[in-house]
Scaffold this motif. Structure first.
Motif, mmCIF file in Angstrom:
data_model
loop_
_atom_site.group_PDB
_atom_site.id
_atom_site.type_symbol
_atom_site.label_atom_id
_atom_site.label_comp_id
_atom_site.label_asym_id
_atom_site.label_seq_id
_atom_site.Cartn_x
_atom_site.Cartn_y
_atom_site.Cartn_z
ATOM 1 N N LEU A 39 12.647 89.164 1.552
ATOM 2 C CA LEU A 39 12.666 87.782 1.054
ATOM 3 C C LEU A 39 14.111 87.479 0.677
ATOM 4 N N MET A 40 14.897 87.100 1.649
ATOM 5 C CA MET A 40 16.329 86.890 1.455
ATOM 6 C C MET A 40 16.644 85.404 1.274
ATOM 7 N N ILE A 46 12.276 84.082 -2.226
ATOM 8 C CA ILE A 46 11.309 84.389 -3.278
ATOM 9 C C ILE A 46 10.707 83.093 -3.830
ATOM 10 N N GLY A 47 11.346 81.969 -3.530
ATOM 11 C CA GLY A 47 10.860 80.666 -3.997
ATOM 12 C C GLY A 47 9.797 80.034 -3.131
ATOM 13 N N ASP A 73 5.236 79.422 -6.219
ATOM 14 C CA ASP A 73 4.324 80.214 -7.052
ATOM 15 C C ASP A 73 4.631 81.690 -6.826
ATOM 16 N N PRO A 74 5.525 82.286 -7.622
ATOM 17 C CA PRO A 74 5.919 83.682 -7.415
ATOM 18 C C PRO A 74 4.761 84.657 -7.459
ATOM 19 N N ASP A 75 3.786 84.427 -8.336
ATOM 20 C CA ASP A 75 2.627 85.318 -8.393
ATOM 21 C C ASP A 75 1.880 85.341 -7.059
ATOM 22 N N ALA A 76 1.641 84.166 -6.502
ATOM 23 C CA ALA A 76 0.908 84.081 -5.240
ATOM 24 C C ALA A 76 1.695 84.721 -4.104
ATOM 25 N N LEU A 77 3.010 84.504 -4.089
ATOM 26 C CA LEU A 77 3.824 85.074 -3.023
ATOM 27 C C LEU A 77 3.879 86.594 -3.116
ATOM 28 N N LEU A 78 4.035 87.126 -4.317
ATOM 29 C CA LEU A 78 4.066 88.578 -4.476
ATOM 30 C C LEU A 78 2.728 89.202 -4.093
ATOM 31 N N GLU A 79 1.637 88.529 -4.427
ATOM 32 C CA GLU A 79 0.323 89.037 -4.034
ATOM 33 C C GLU A 79 0.194 89.049 -2.516
ATOM 34 N N ARG A 80 0.678 87.996 -1.875
ATOM 35 C CA ARG A 80 0.611 87.922 -0.418
ATOM 36 C C ARG A 80 1.463 89.015 0.225
ATOM 37 N N VAL A 81 2.667 89.214 -0.279
ATOM 38 C CA VAL A 81 3.543 90.245 0.279
ATOM 39 C C VAL A 81 2.918 91.629 0.117
ATOM 40 N N ILE A 131 12.261 93.910 -0.517
ATOM 41 C CA ILE A 131 13.627 93.638 -0.953
ATOM 42 C C ILE A 131 13.776 92.131 -1.050
ATOM 43 N N ALA A 132 14.100 91.647 -2.248
ATOM 44 C CA ALA A 132 14.213 90.209 -2.501
ATOM 45 C C ALA A 132 15.612 89.891 -3.006
ATOM 46 N N GLU A 133 16.155 88.795 -2.522
ATOM 47 C CA GLU A 133 17.416 88.274 -3.051
ATOM 48 C C GLU A 133 17.087 87.278 -4.150
#
Length: 250
Positions: A125-126, A130-131, A135-143, A154-156
């Motif tokens: 996620l460069m 990460i934006g 919704d960071p919670d939803a994106l992290l769950e998806r990843v 690896i996120a920038e």
């Protein structure tokens, strides 16, 4: 699984974004509703991977999925190294540019069904991605559902300690704008807060004025599929021009 429409459709239909990628230059901005502008580094994105990018890629493990790959500099660099990598982006211009550089890419949102779910070794996620979705919670769950158990994200992150969810437009110097969509900006501290309980911190660093964090997936994904042999993606929107190994089939 469907994409958050406000985000995916706005980027996909963002004429200023596609025009900038096809020209290889900006200026281009994310504009908040209060008028605040965040410059987008179109020229750097359209160039070849730089030293900071290459250091990130050196840290990648196994197969790599670049979420929001843009014009594809990272996917192309991985392909040139003989690595198995796929870029996804909702922009047609981004996918076309990636393929021209020699990488593999498909036009798709991260929240849609993707090849190799639950089996990717690394997700990137460069460039502020990460934006995505706001919704960071939803994106992290998806990843987490895209990675194998123990896989690497690896996120920038933002260069400052920020945690904000906003609505933005993509706009150019002529004030041509996309439709508004939700976005998030996270510094490293904020990302680590969202990651608590589900991810293990695997490192953080600063290079070239840019900040990065690495997280490791703790548990098996509920969407993971049984292991299959590696196969070429069947999508007609993908071409393997790299000469490298194919990416996992879904």
């Amino acid at each position: 699984m469907s994409a958050p429409p406000a985000t995916a459709l706005a980027w996909a239909a963002a004429d200023p974004y596609d025009a900038a990628l096809r020209a290889g230059r900006g200026p281009l901005f994310l504009r908040r509703t209060d008028g605040w502008l965040l410059p987008l580094e179109v020229e750097r994105w359209c160039a070849r991977a730089d030293a900071v990018d290459r250091d990130v890629l050196d840290r990648c493990e196994g197969t790599v999925l670049d979420v929001g790959c843009g014009p594809g500099r990272l996917v192309a660099e991985l392909a040139a190294r003989g690595r198995t990598a796929l870029g996804i982006d909702v922009s047609e211009a981004a996918v076309e540019h990636t393929v021209r550089l020699g990488g593999q890419a498909i036009r798709r949102s991260v929240f849609e069904r993707l090849p190799g779910e639950g089996r990717w070794d690394t997700v990137l996620l460069m460039d502020g991605n990460i934006g995505i979705g706001g919704d960071p919670d939803a994106l992290l769950e998806r990843v987490a559902g895209l990675l194998r158990p123990g896989g690497l994200l690896i996120a920038e992150t933002a260069p400052t300690d920020v945690d904000e969810r906003v609505r933005v437009h993509i706009t150019d110097a002529h004030a041509t704008s996309s439709a508004p969509f939700p976005w998030a900006r996270l510094g490293t501290r904020a990302l680590l807060r969202y990651a608590r309980g589900h991810w293990e911190r695997d490192g953080q660093w600063t290079a070239g004025g840019r900040r990065f964090a690495a997280l490791r997936n703790r548990s098996a994904s509920s969407s993971a599929e049984p292991p299959k042999r590696t196969a070429v993606i069947s999508s007609q929107r993908v071409r393997n021009t790299s000469g490298g190994r194919p990416v996992p089939e879904r």
